[in-house]
Design a protein around this motif. Structure first.
Motif, PDB file in Angstrom:
ATOM      1  N   MET A 174       5.125  39.029  36.536  1.00  0.00           N
ATOM      2  CA  MET A 174       6.214  38.473  35.759  1.00  0.00           C
ATOM      3  C   MET A 174       5.915  38.706  34.267  1.00  0.00           C
ATOM      4  SD  MET A 174       9.086  37.061  36.588  1.00  0.00           S
ATOM      5  CE  MET A 174       8.783  36.385  38.198  1.00  0.00           C
ATOM      6  N   GLN A 211      11.138  38.868  33.397  1.00  0.00           N
ATOM      7  CA  GLN A 211      11.531  39.987  34.251  1.00  0.00           C
ATOM      8  C   GLN A 211      10.361  40.385  35.158  1.00  0.00           C
ATOM      9  OE1 GLN A 211      14.704  41.282  34.358  1.00  0.00           O
ATOM     10  NE2 GLN A 211      15.065  39.517  33.052  1.00  0.00           N
ATOM     11  N   ASN A 259       9.110  37.873  29.311  1.00  0.00           N
ATOM     12  CA  ASN A 259      10.553  37.628  29.207  1.00  0.00           C
ATOM     13  C   ASN A 259      11.171  37.186  30.534  1.00  0.00           C
ATOM     14  OD1 ASN A 259      10.703  39.946  30.765  1.00  0.00           O
ATOM     15  ND2 ASN A 259      11.671  41.206  29.184  1.00  0.00           N
TER      16      ASN A 259
END
Length: 176
Positions: A159, A164, A162
């Motif tokens: 991960m 994502q 941010n």
């Protein structure tokens, strides 16, 4: 505000995972750990990433899985050409639960809890907690699919800060 949302999402995910894992019988962790220990040895295979990550996409990964501590731990040591060091992951059983601690090159140590999937060939790990900060992102999820004695697939989800995900898939064959 965005950072607070990300932290709350991580905390909520960890809480849900913890509650779900608490319902599993203690023997499940021991059985899944025995399955992982059977992977002891040297493995090689290509890495694919989603979204593609140029520094590792298509590279050959070498993974050493070594049973240690008189059978109470399994050490996962992954190497790839061009990567200056290798992350280490330790698998172990604690009070019947299968756990892993990933010593990440991002400078943190995510801890995950594992469970055997219904298919009998997959062991899934979900984030429990994280120490060492999250400035560079963290390993969030792992999955091991045991194809046969000489073939397994590892999927790792990282991960980014941010929020994502970056997924890496290692299609590994035992080195004879």
């Amino acid at each position: 505000m965005k950072a607070v949302r990300i932290l709350l999402t991580i905390a909520l995910t960890a809480l849900v995972s913890t509650l779900a894992m608490a319902a599993q019988p203690p023997e499940d962790g021991k059985t899944a750990f025995a399955d992982l220990k059977a992977l002891g040895g040297l493995w090689e295979g290509p890495v694919t990433t989603t979204p593609p990550q140029a520094e590792v996409e298509g590279q050959l990964a070498t993974v050493s899985l070594r049973v240690t501590s008189r059978g109470h731990a399994l050490m996962h040591d992954m190497k790839m050409e061009g990567i200056p060091d290798n992350p280490i992951t330790m698998f172990y059983v604690d009070e019947g639960s299968l756990l892993l601690t990933h010593y990440c090159d991002a400078g943190n140590r995510p801890r995950m809890q594992g469970r055997a999937a219904a298919d009998g060939k997959t062991i899934e790990f979900e984030l429990l907690d994280l120490t060492g900060g999250d400035h560079h992102g963290h390993m969030h999820r792992a999955q091991f699919t045991l194809v046969d004695a000489d073939h397994h697939v590892e999927e790792w989800t990282y991960m980014l800060p941010n929020g994502q995900p970056v997924r890496a898939r290692l299609d590994l064959r035992r080195v004879q």
